[in-house]
Design an enzyme around this catalytic site. Structure first.
Site, short mmCIF file in Angstrom:
data_model
loop_
_atom_site.label_atom_id
_atom_site.label_comp_id
_atom_site.label_asym_id
_atom_site.label_seq_id
_atom_site.Cartn_x
_atom_site.Cartn_y
_atom_site.Cartn_z
N TYR A 36 25.62 41.56 56.34
CA TYR A 36 26.50 40.40 56.35
C TYR A 36 27.36 40.31 57.61
O TYR A 36 28.11 39.34 57.77
CB TYR A 36 27.44 40.42 55.14
N HIS A 41 30.26 33.72 56.52
CA HIS A 41 31.28 34.11 55.54
C HIS A 41 32.13 35.29 56.03
O HIS A 41 33.16 35.60 55.42
CB HIS A 41 30.58 34.49 54.22
N TYR A 86 33.76 43.11 48.42
CA TYR A 86 32.98 41.87 48.50
C TYR A 86 33.94 40.69 48.31
O TYR A 86 34.99 40.79 47.69
CB TYR A 86 31.81 41.83 47.52
N ASN A 88 34.26 37.91 46.64
CA ASN A 88 34.77 37.34 45.40
C ASN A 88 35.85 38.17 44.73
O ASN A 88 36.54 37.68 43.83
CB ASN A 88 33.62 37.14 44.41
N ASN A 134 36.03 31.37 47.33
CA ASN A 134 36.13 32.39 46.29
C ASN A 134 37.04 33.56 46.66
O ASN A 134 37.67 34.16 45.79
CB ASN A 134 34.74 32.91 45.92
#
Length: 209
Positions: A36, A41, A86, A88, A134
């Protein structure tokens, strides 16, 4: 004896440690896995990594479910955080650190991606809703408060309305977008320093385009 004299000289030239308590949290949001790293993001992670390199420190101490650094920044002793929960669940890490150091929400600055802004554009807000993000939703939930400043980093809108949002934000930046993004990070660093110094209005006037 020469070794002893050298030791005293080193002690004399060492910089004094900042004994002030940590009074500010600066957090960048993203996902921890290597796959990632350069995704849209992770713009918050990337912005904080740029800041740390520019200011000459590493965010690499494992604490509060995050990688952290305890650094004087903008004349304030700050805890820099890259939550490893992460996206969220970002609020879990930030809440844990805020409770430990008794940091009020208004002294928690969050840097994160925003699909409503074009790449290379930033917005500074004193507080607000989660806007469908989120990570911010998790922070608001765990703090029971939305009164924390944030720097939104534009990553651009989905190219097609039917495209899945997760596919877009977890996709990688194009080369041209990377240039715009990293060109912006000098401004996000300067804006963060002003905000930590209590000059959020100046930061908004100077950097919110």
């Amino acid at each position: 004896m020469a070794n002893i004299f050298d030791l005293f000289k080193q002690i004399e030239t060492q910089k004094p440690q900042n004994t002030e308590p940590i009074s500010y949290i600066v957090a960048g949001l993203g996902n921890p896995d290597a796959k990632y790293r350069n995704t849209r993001h992770n713009a918050g992670f990337l912005a904080l990594e740029y800041l740390s390199q520019k200011k000459g420190f590493k965010i690499d101490r494992s604490k509060f479910k995050s990688l952290c650094a305890d650094v004087t920044f903008g004349d304030k002793r700050c805890l820099f955080m890259l939550p490893q929960t992460y996206m969220n669940n970002s609020g879990e890490a930030i809440k844990e650190a805020a409770d430990f150091y008794k940091i009020p929400p208004e002294n928690i600055l969050v840097l994160y991606d925003d699909i409503s802004l074009d790449v290379g554009v930033m917005r500074i807000r004193r507080k607000g809703s989660d806007g469908g993000h989120n990570g911010i939703k998790s922070i608001i939930y765990h703090l029971s408060d939305n009164n924390f400043p944030r720097i939104k980093i534009g990553i651009g809108k989905k190219p097609h309305p039917e495209m899945d949002l997760a596919d877009w934000v977890l996709g990688s930046f194009t080369d041209s977008d990377k240039e715009k993004l990293f060109g912006l990070f000098s401004d996000t660093t300067d804006a963060a320093q002003l905000i930590v110094q209590g000059k959020i209005d100046e930061a908004m006037n100077k950097f919110s385009k």
